[in-house]
Design an enzyme around this catalytic site. Structure first.
Site, PDB file in Angstrom:
ATOM      1  CG  HIS A 163       2.819  31.581  21.087  1.00 33.96           C
ATOM      2  ND1 HIS A 163       1.775  30.701  20.969  1.00 33.96           N
ATOM      3  CD2 HIS A 163       3.037  32.082  19.843  1.00 33.96           C
ATOM      4  CE1 HIS A 163       1.371  30.680  19.696  1.00 33.96           C
ATOM      5  NE2 HIS A 163       2.119  31.515  18.992  1.00 33.96           N
TER       6      HIS A 163
ATOM      7  CG  ASP B  18       0.546  29.633  16.288  1.00 32.87           C
ATOM      8  OD1 ASP B  18       1.586  28.971  16.158  1.00 32.87           O
ATOM      9  OD2 ASP B  18       0.523  30.835  16.600  1.00 32.87           O
TER      10      ASP B  18
ATOM     11  N   PRO C  58      14.037   9.463  11.032  1.00 28.17           N
ATOM     12  CG  PRO C  58      13.331  11.030   9.453  1.00 28.17           C
ATOM     13  CD  PRO C  58      12.875  10.249  10.621  1.00 28.17           C
ATOM     14  N   GLY C  59      17.567  10.054  10.666  1.00 29.86           N
ATOM     15  CA  GLY C  59      18.710  10.676  11.329  1.00 29.86           C
ATOM     16  C   GLY C  59      19.113  10.034  12.636  1.00 29.86           C
ATOM     17  CB  THR C  60      17.703   7.506  14.785  1.00 33.26           C
ATOM     18  OG1 THR C  60      17.037   6.767  13.762  1.00 33.26           O
ATOM     19  CG2 THR C  60      16.733   8.518  15.353  1.00 33.26           C
TER      20      THR C  60
ATOM     21  CD  GLU D  31       6.165  34.586  18.284  1.00 35.10           C
ATOM     22  OE1 GLU D  31       6.211  33.638  19.095  1.00 35.10           O
ATOM     23  OE2 GLU D  31       5.784  34.447  17.108  1.00 35.10           O
TER      24      GLU D  31
ATOM     25  N   GLY E 209      12.666   3.552  12.799  1.00 33.68           N
ATOM     26  CA  GLY E 209      12.686   4.704  13.681  1.00 33.68           C
ATOM     27  C   GLY E 209      12.819   5.969  12.867  1.00 33.68           C
TER      28      GLY E 209
ATOM     29  CE  LYS F 167      15.998   4.577  10.139  1.00 44.29           C
ATOM     30  NZ  LYS F 167      15.977   5.880  10.862  1.00 44.29           N
TER      31      LYS F 167
HETATM   32  P1  ADP Z   1      19.267   7.305   9.355  1.00 47.71           P
HETATM   33  O1  ADP Z   1      19.813   6.282   8.416  1.00 47.71           O
HETATM   34  O2  ADP Z   1      18.668   6.727  10.591  1.00 47.71           O
HETATM   35  O3  ADP Z   1      18.371   8.311   8.710  1.00 47.71           O
HETATM   36  P2  ADP Z   1      21.996   8.183   9.401  1.00 47.71           P
HETATM   37  O4  ADP Z   1      22.689   6.925   9.760  1.00 47.71           O
HETATM   38  O5  ADP Z   1      22.007   8.572   7.967  1.00 47.71           O
HETATM   39  O6  ADP Z   1      20.505   8.164   9.930  1.00 47.71           O
HETATM   40  O7  ADP Z   1      22.608   9.356  10.305  1.00 47.71           O
HETATM   41  C1  ADP Z   1      23.164  10.511   9.746  1.00 47.71           C
HETATM   42  C2  ADP Z   1      24.338  11.005  10.566  1.00 47.71           C
HETATM   43  O8  ADP Z   1      23.928  11.409  11.869  1.00 47.71           O
HETATM   44  C3  ADP Z   1      25.372   9.947  10.816  1.00 47.71           C
HETATM   45  O9  ADP Z   1      26.269   9.840   9.747  1.00 47.71           O
HETATM   46  C4  ADP Z   1      26.055  10.454  12.091  1.00 47.71           C
HETATM   47  O10 ADP Z   1      26.973  11.470  11.794  1.00 47.71           O
HETATM   48  C5  ADP Z   1      24.910  11.075  12.836  1.00 47.71           C
HETATM   49  N1  ADP Z   1      24.311  10.135  13.798  1.00 47.71           N
HETATM   50  C6  ADP Z   1      23.027   9.719  13.827  1.00 47.71           C
HETATM   51  N2  ADP Z   1      22.814   8.866  14.847  1.00 47.71           N
HETATM   52  C7  ADP Z   1      23.997   8.710  15.477  1.00 47.71           C
HETATM   53  C8  ADP Z   1      24.431   7.947  16.593  1.00 47.71           C
HETATM   54  N3  ADP Z   1      23.591   7.160  17.277  1.00 47.71           N
HETATM   55  N4  ADP Z   1      25.723   8.044  16.968  1.00 47.71           N
HETATM   56  C9  ADP Z   1      26.573   8.832  16.293  1.00 47.71           C
HETATM   57  N5  ADP Z   1      26.235   9.563  15.231  1.00 47.71           N
HETATM   58  C10 ADP Z   1      24.966   9.531  14.811  1.00 47.71           C
HETATM   59 ZN    ZN Z   2       2.195  31.750  16.941  1.00 55.16          ZN
END
Ligand code: ADP
Ligand code: ZN
Length: 517
Positions: free
Chosen positions: A345, A419, A125-127, A342, A123, A129
């Protein structure tokens, strides 16, 4: 694989609309433009130097096939557990089963049950994992070994493979543990600077180490990727990463639970409405939400305000999405052009996509190098149709159209370039993938794949863009009064909350019947 591909295409189309609809004007006016390209060049150079510095010592380590990074173990993390993860219910459910397995592997052996050899979390990034993998180790009270796929990717044949073996050796010594391999796709796809021999050897080493755990020693391998499409199919076969769990971007309710979780240790003012924030933050990941709350907390702390207020959260929201506001430096003439762009848009968005909520229109330069921007919050949806894609193209082209209508051909600015690029991407998606231009049953890309030698994609995209440009220019021409009024207000105020912008637009629409619901 085909289904996956279709799903991906749908996702791209949906993402195109679901992504916070930001329309930037990248540095309108020559001065701002050169500032932007300078910033870009500077970043690129800095990145390059940093990379070279990092490379130096590592290459020496390679020569003897030893890596100081491979197998770096971290002690068990008692503090990280599943309570630190919000949303992601499906993934958590699977991980809870694995926790039980790590706690009682003998139970599973007794039943002759085999745990998945590896779990793949995929999935954006930042979710969460990495967070979940750590939490699993924390819950089970076992060591956590983390590595990134790119750590294995080396120029010399055999180095990556020996790193893999080294890692698993350490893991085996630790007994039960969680091994986390981030960016596993780096192993599974071809790299320019790496021979395919090296890649194959590394991959094979990983696969054979993993099958070594077949009997179940209490070692769990979790891998993460945001590019499952780029993964070597060998990794996904049974007995390998045979459990695959999607970790998607959070929906509205999930965003709310993530916001609640991360604001537990933060003082919020009484009136603060996290539901409102959850509704606004469409397409943001958990990491972005966490970051947003942190920015708001920082701002409140700087003011020493006692608690985090709505304005802190709103400012942090815009900062997270567009970068911090910076003072305006444009000349009066440039301001009028940026404001008109702007306003174009915003007006097109109000007329063509009234279901989206306009959040902010601004001609303050943003921290990301934009000379101005529009932020609108799309209605959440799972499917997009042809009308919506065409309307989105119109909204993207509306900035340029407004410039042309108001100031004439000679005054077109460089600011519309992104754009135009994004409109072209959408057009290409419609023409090449979705069969939404010309013949409804013709996806040019699919046709070329099956029949070969199909051309005409560029012409079809061009025709589509020209047609939509004419449509939106016509629309803005009819509503020139509203365009002027909004641009004027924007030149004065520099930044307007979406609600105010909509009031101004609606008060000046030429035809009452056209007023959107
Ligand atoms: P990934 O590995 O998917 O890129 P991370 O696990 O590194 O994402 O997430 C980075 C930070 O974002 C986590 O340490 C947390 O603080 C926050 N975060 C992301 N998803 C969640 C979630 N589902 N619940 C709580 N915190 C989250
Ligand atoms: Zn524009």
């Amino acid at each position: 694989m085909k289904r996956l591909y279709q799903a991906l295409t749908m996702l791209t189309a949906a993402a195109a609309l679901a992504a916070l609809a930001l329309s930037f004007t990248l540095g309108s006016g020559p001065r701002a433009q050169s500032a932007v390209s300078q910033a870009l060049i500077f970043t690129a150079l800095a990145g390059f130097v940093a990379l070279a510095l990092l490379r130096g010592p590592r290459e020496r380590a390679e020569a003897v096939g030893v890596s100081r990074r491979a197998g770096k173990s971290q002690p068990p993390l008692p503090k990280c557990d599943f309570t630190r993860v919000a949303a992601n219910d499906e993934a958590l459910q699977s991980l809870k089963e694995l926790r039980d397995y790590l706690r009682h592997p003998e139970k599973y052996r007794r039943y002759g049950a085999r745990m998945p050899a590896g779990v793949l979390l995929y999935g954006p990034p930042g979710t969460g994992k990495t967070l979940m993998a750590k939490a699993l180790a924390g819950e089970a009270g076992v060591p956590f070994f983390a590595l990134s796929g790119s750590d294995f990717v080396e120029k010399y044949v055999g180095v990556g493979a020996s790193r893999v073996r080294e890692l698993f050796k350490k893991a085996r010594k630790a007994g039960k543990c969680v091994i986390f391999i981030d960016e596993i796709d780096a192993l599974g796809k071809r790299r320019d600077d790496m021979s395919s021999d090296e890649r194959d050897q590394t991959l094979n080493a990983l696969l054979s180490e993993m099958s070594g755990f077949y009997t179940g020693d209490g070692v769990i391998v979790i891998a993460a990727t945001n590019r499952i499409d780029a993964l070597d199919p060998a990794l996904l076969r049974p007995g390998r990463f045979d459990r695959q769990i999607e970790v998607g971007l959070p929906g509205r309710a999930q965003r709310l639970s993530i916001l609640k979780l991360h604001s537990r240790n933060k003082p919020l003012e009484a009136g603060v409405d996290l539901e409102e924030l959850a509704a606004q933050t469409v397409s943001m990941s958990g990491a972005s939400l966490e970051n947003l709350l942190n920015e708001a907390a920082l701002a409140a702390a700087v003011r020493d305000a006692g608690a985090i207020g709505r304005s802190d959260l709103q400012a942090a929201f815009y900062k997270t999405v567009a970068g911090a506001d910076r003072p305006i430096t444009a000349t009066d003439g440039e301001r009028r052009i940026i404001a008109t762009h702007e306003a174009g848009h915003a007006l097109a968005s109000r007329l063509l996509m009234p279901e989206n909520r306009l959040a902010r229109v601004s001609i303050l330069p943003s921290g990301r190098g934009a000379a101005g921007y529009n932020l609108s919050i799309p209605a959440e949806r799972v499917m997009v149709d042809k009308n919506q894609l065409e309307n989105q193209i119109c909204v993207l082209l509306a900035g340029r159209a407004a410039e042309q209508i108001t100031f004439g051909d000679g005054a077109l600015t460089a600011g519309a370039s992104s754009d135009l690029a994004r409109a072209a991407e959408l057009a290409s998606l419609m023409v090449n993938e979705l069969g939404m231009a010309g013949e409804p049953a013709v996806s040019l890309k699919a046709l070329a794949r099956s029949c070969g030698g199909v051309s005409g994609a560029a012409e079809a995209c061009k025709a589509l863009l020209a047609q939509q440009y004419a449509r939106v220019a016509g629309l803005l021409g009819e509503q020139a009064e509203a365009l002027r009024a909004l641009a004027g207000a924007l030149t004065q105020a520099e930044s307007l909350e979406g609600g105010r912008a909509v009031e101004i637009i609606d008060a000046h629409l030429s035809n009452e019947r056209q007023k959107p619901a």
